[in-house]
Design an enzyme around this catalytic site. Structure first.
Site, short mmCIF file in Angstrom:
data_model
loop_
_atom_site.label_atom_id
_atom_site.label_comp_id
_atom_site.label_asym_id
_atom_site.label_seq_id
_atom_site.Cartn_x
_atom_site.Cartn_y
_atom_site.Cartn_z
CG ASP A 74 -0.42 -0.41 2.71
OD1 ASP A 74 0.71 -0.11 2.38
OD2 ASP A 74 -1.14 -1.12 3.47
CG ASP A 76 1.05 4.52 4.01
OD1 ASP A 76 -0.65 4.24 3.53
OD2 ASP A 76 0.67 3.71 5.27
CG ASP A 158 7.31 2.54 13.77
OD1 ASP A 158 7.98 2.97 13.17
OD2 ASP A 158 6.24 1.66 13.47
#
Length: 466
Positions: A74, A76, A158
Site C-alpha cells: 500500500d 501512505d 516508530d
C-alpha cells in the site's frame, strides 16, 4: 538459532539516536526512486495537496520497500492538512478512526491512506487535551490526534526506516533519522528512547519483530534491550487489535522466523499463554509442530495458495489441548465430548488475549474434533468422514501431528492410501481393521444382545459418538 537473532544483539555503529531538525536531503541522483514506481493515485494526492498549499509526501513502508526493491502493498501519504481539510479537497475521501484519526481516499478498489503530521504528546497532564491525546497510567497512548510539523512527525514515527519522506514532485527523499543508513545496514532501530516508545504502544515490539523477519534485518541492540522486560504490557492491548497484529505476523510469508523471534524475545507468552506453557513443558514436540505448521504456511503463501487463519490458530493452540482432554477423560468423560469440552475451554481463554472471530473458531474446533474421529473407521464411518467438508483440513492436521512426532499407529498413511484406493480396495482396508480395535487404541464397544438389536431396529437412538 536463526542468523537474525544473533544480528539483533550485535553492537551498533551508532549508540545514540539523534533526530535532526533539518533532514538529510537525497536528490534524485542520490537514490533509485522514481515517481512512476509509485501508485499514480498516491502521487496525484500529493500533487493536489501541494497545489492547494499544503505539505505532502509519500511516507513510511512504501518508501522503505521501494528502496529495498520490494513491491509495496500500500501507499501512505503524510500531510500538513488536517483530516477535515483533506476531505474538503477530495470528494471520495472518508475520515476514519478515533484513537488515530486518518483519511481514506478511495479509487475503486485501491485505498490511499492520508495522515496528518503528528507531534509529541504534552508531558504535563494539565496541558493534555483528552479530545486530542490521552495516555493510561503505564504511558500507553490511548488517543493520538496531536497535530504538528513535518519535523515533529518524523520524531513520532516508530522506526528510522519508516521515517523517510519522498516528494514525487521534486523526487527528493527527506531523511530525519538516518533511516537510509539503517536500511543499508539492515537494522531495525527505534526513534527516541526505546523503553518510552514501547510503553507508548507495546505493539511496537511486535512490529519490530515483523519488520526484522520480513526484511531479514536485525533489531538494533538498544531497541531490543527492553523488549523482554516490557513484553507483559501486550496484555493491556485490546484483543481485537492483537488479532489483526497476529495475522500480520504469521501471514506475511515469514511466519517461521517470526515465531523464533517471538519466543526468543518472550513475546509469545503474552500472545498465546497456554501454548507458551506447553512449549515449556514439552518443548521438542510443541516447537516442532508449530514450526512445521508455519513453514508450510510460508510455503503456501510463496506459492500463492490460500491460507486460512483457522488452520494456523489450530496449530498454534493444539499443543495445549491434549493434556486438557486427558484430564476430562480421567474424570470419566468419553473421548469426543472430552475433546469438544477442552476445545471450548481453550478457545474461550485464548479469545481473552486475541479476539479470534467465530468464523475461525468454529473451523478450529472442527479440525480438532476430526482428530478424535479419524481413528474411527469401521463400517461406513470412513466414507462418511471422507465426505465431511472438514476432512481435508483434519487429514492435513493429522499429518502435521505425525511429523511432530506423535505416534498414531500409521493412521496418516492409512488415510492417504484410503483416499487413493478404489471402492473394492477400500472395503478390503475396512475388513482388515476387524479385530484390531479399529486401529485406534480406543475402547471397543460391547457386543449388543439380541434384545438390544431388536430395540435399535425398532427405532431406538444410537449411542453417543456413533
Amino acid at each position: 538459532m536463526l542468523k537474525k537473532l544473533f544480528q539483533s544483539f550485535r553492537s551498533p555503529k551508532r549508540h545514540t539516536q539523534h533526530i535532526r531538525s533539518t533532514p538529510e536531503v537525497l536528490n534524485s541522483g542520490q537514490h533509485s526512486l522514481q515517481k512512476t514506481q509509485f501508485s499514480r493515485y498516491a502521487v496525484n494526492i500529493v500533487e493536489r495537496l501541494q497545489n492547494a498549499g499544503y505539505q505532502a509526501y509519500l511516507v513510511g513502508g512504501c518508501v522503505r520497500d521501494m528502496l529495498l526493491g520490494i513491491t509495496p502493498k500500500d501507499f501512505d501519504v503524510a500531510t500538513s492538512a488536517t483530516p477535515e481539510q483533506v476531505r474538503a479537497e477530495f470528494r471520495n475521501a472518508r475520515i476514519i478512526g478515533r484513537r488515530f484519526k486518518l483519511v481514506h481516499i478511495h479509487f475503486g478498489r485501491e485505498i490511499i491512506e492520508v495522515a496528518t503530521f503528528r507531534a509529541n504528546h504534552p508531558q504535563n497532564d494539565e496541558e493534555e487535551d483528552s479530545n486530542q491525546s490521552s495516555r493510561n497510567e503505564s504511558g500507553r497512548i490511548l488517543r493520538d490526534n496531536v497535530y504538528g510539523t513535518l519535523e515533529e512527525d518524523a520524531q513520532r514515527r516508530d522506526f528510522t526506516i519508516n521515517a523517510l519522506y519522498y516528494d514525487p514532485v521534486s523526487e527528493r527523499i527527506l531523511d530525519y533519522a538516518n533511516g537510509v543508513h539503517d536500511i543499508r545496514n539492515h537494522l531495525i532501530r527505534l526513534i527516541g528512547d526505546p523503553k518510552q516508545r514501547y510503553q507508548e504502544d507495546p505493539v511496537r515490539m511486535l512490529r519490530a519483530v515483523r519488520f526484522a523477519a520480513k526484511l531479514n534485518f536485525g533489531i538494533e541492540k538498544h531497541s531490543a534491550a527492553p523488549i523482554r522486560e516490557l513484553a507483559p504490557m501486550l496484555r493491556e492491548i485490546p484483543s481485537a487489535r492483537l488479532f489483526e497484529e497476529v495475522l500480520k505476523l504469521f501471514l506475511s510469508g515469514h511466519a517461521a522466523d517470526t515465531f523464533e523471534m517471538l519466543v526468543d524475545l518472550q513475546l509469545f507468552d503474552p500472545l498465546f499463554p497456554a501454548s507458551a506453557e506447553a512449549l515449556e513443558y514439552n518443548p521438542t514436540y510443541t516447537h516442532t509442530l508449530i514450526s512445521d505448521a508455519l513453514i508450510n504456511t510460508d510455503l503456501r503463501i510463496k506459492q500463492n495458495k490460500p491460507v486460512t487463519p483457522a488452520f494456523l490458530f489450530a496449530a498454534l493452540l493444539w499443543p495445549a489441548l491434549p493434556a486438557r482432554v486427558l484430564r476430562l477423560q480421567e474424570r470419566g468423560m468419553p473421548p469426543i465430548p472430552a475433546m469438544q469440552e477442552a476445545a471450548h475451554e481453550l478457545i474461550a481463554e485464548q479469545c481473552q488475549r486475541i479476539a479470534i472471530p467465530k468464523r475461525f473458531t468454529m473451523p478450529i474446533r472442527e479440525i480438532w474434533d476430526m482428530q478424535e474421529r479419524l481413528p474411527r473407521r469401521s463400517g461406513k464411518r470412513a466414507d462418511l468422514l471422507l465426505d465431511n467438508p472438514r476432512f481435508r483440513a483434519g487429514y492435513d492436521f493429522l499429518l502435521l501431528r505425525e511429523s511432530a512426532g506423535e505416534q498414531t499407529d500409521g493412521l496418516g498413511e492409512w488415510w492417504t492410501d484410503y483416499q487413493d484406493a478404489n471402492d473394492s480396495e477400500r472395503r478390503d482396508m475396512i475388513r482388515d481393521l476387524s479385530g484390531k480395535d479399529d486401529g485406534t487404541g480406543a475402547p471397543r464397544k460391547r457386543r449388543r444382545s439380541g434384545g438390544a438389536k431388536r430395540k435399535r431396529a425398532a427405532g431406538a437412538p444410537s449411542a453417543p459418538g456413533e
